[in-house]
Write a protein that holds these residues in place. Structure first.
Motif, PDB file in Angstrom:
ATOM      1  N   PHE A   1       0.810  -1.203   0.000  1.00 31.39           N
ATOM      2  CA  PHE A   1       0.000   0.000   0.000  1.00 31.39           C
ATOM      3  C   PHE A   1       0.850   1.262   0.000  1.00 31.39           C
TER       4      PHE A   1
ATOM      5  N   LYS B   1       1.387   4.738   1.441  1.00 29.65           N
ATOM      6  CA  LYS B   1       1.044   5.263   2.763  1.00 29.65           C
ATOM      7  C   LYS B   1       0.479   6.684   2.647  1.00 29.65           C
ATOM      8  N   TYR B   2      -0.476   6.988   3.531  1.00 32.26           N
ATOM      9  CA  TYR B   2      -1.065   8.326   3.581  1.00 32.26           C
ATOM     10  C   TYR B   2      -0.664   8.985   4.893  1.00 32.26           C
TER      11      TYR B   2
ATOM     12  N   HIS C   1      -6.647   9.143  -2.413  1.00 32.39           N
ATOM     13  CA  HIS C   1      -5.907   8.062  -1.758  1.00 32.39           C
ATOM     14  C   HIS C   1      -6.837   6.891  -1.439  1.00 32.39           C
ATOM     15  N   LEU C   2      -8.037   7.177  -0.921  1.00 32.53           N
ATOM     16  CA  LEU C   2      -8.998   6.116  -0.616  1.00 32.53           C
ATOM     17  C   LEU C   2      -9.418   5.356  -1.869  1.00 32.53           C
TER      18      LEU C   2
ATOM     19  N   ARG D   1      -7.573   4.898  -4.560  1.00 31.70           N
ATOM     20  CA  ARG D   1      -6.448   4.020  -4.922  1.00 31.70           C
ATOM     21  C   ARG D   1      -6.406   2.807  -4.004  1.00 31.70           C
ATOM     22  N   TYR D   2      -6.652   3.036  -2.712  1.00 29.18           N
ATOM     23  CA  TYR D   2      -6.660   1.944  -1.735  1.00 29.18           C
ATOM     24  C   TYR D   2      -7.722   0.910  -2.085  1.00 29.18           C
ATOM     25  N   CYS D   3      -8.942   1.355  -2.334  1.00 32.06           N
ATOM     26  CA  CYS D   3     -10.024   0.433  -2.677  1.00 32.06           C
ATOM     27  C   CYS D   3      -9.723  -0.306  -3.974  1.00 32.06           C
TER      28      CYS D   3
ATOM     29  N   GLN E   1      -6.748  -1.130  -5.041  1.00 29.61           N
ATOM     30  CA  GLN E   1      -5.728  -2.137  -4.736  1.00 29.61           C
ATOM     31  C   GLN E   1      -6.346  -3.378  -4.095  1.00 29.61           C
TER      32      GLN E   1
ATOM     33  N   TYR F   1      -7.655  -3.634   6.700  1.00 26.77           N
ATOM     34  CA  TYR F   1      -6.389  -3.202   6.129  1.00 26.77           C
ATOM     35  C   TYR F   1      -6.233  -1.691   6.079  1.00 26.77           C
ATOM     36  N   PHE F   2      -7.285  -0.940   6.378  1.00 35.42           N
ATOM     37  CA  PHE F   2      -7.235   0.514   6.268  1.00 35.42           C
ATOM     38  C   PHE F   2      -6.087   1.105   7.092  1.00 35.42           C
TER      39      PHE F   2
ATOM     40  N   ILE G   1      -2.490   1.670   5.615  1.00 35.02           N
ATOM     41  CA  ILE G   1      -2.138   2.719   4.665  1.00 35.02           C
ATOM     42  C   ILE G   1      -1.814   4.030   5.355  1.00 35.02           C
TER      43      ILE G   1
END
Length: 80
Positions: free
Chosen positions: A32, A34-35, A44-45, A47-49, A51, A65-66, A69
């Protein structure tokens, strides 16, 4: 665990925010980005979702997993 002061006999469920989340068979945890609180949090969220699209719609996995990040003050905010 030693060195935890008054906290004796800490179990995994005491430390884990989501102890009952199970990974789908064959799921590989992505690396991930990192934010740290800078930049657009919505971008960013997204991109996270993206991934974690292999999570097969498991919202509890996305939530579990939140914390991975986040760094710095954003991580402290999440843990509190």
């Amino acid at each position: 665990m030693q060195g935890l002061g008054d906290h004796k006999g800490i179990s995994f469920s005491d430390l884990s925010m989501f102890p009952h989340v199970h990974l789908p068979t064959g799921f590989k945890t992505p690396k991930f980005e990192k934010y740290d609180g800078h930049g657009d949090p919505m971008a960013h969220l997204k991109r996270y979702c993206n991934q974690l699209r292999g999570a097969e719609g498991k919202e509890e996995l996305l939530m579990a997993y939140f914390g991975e990040i986040l760094v710095g003050i954003t991580s402290e905010w999440f843990i509190d």
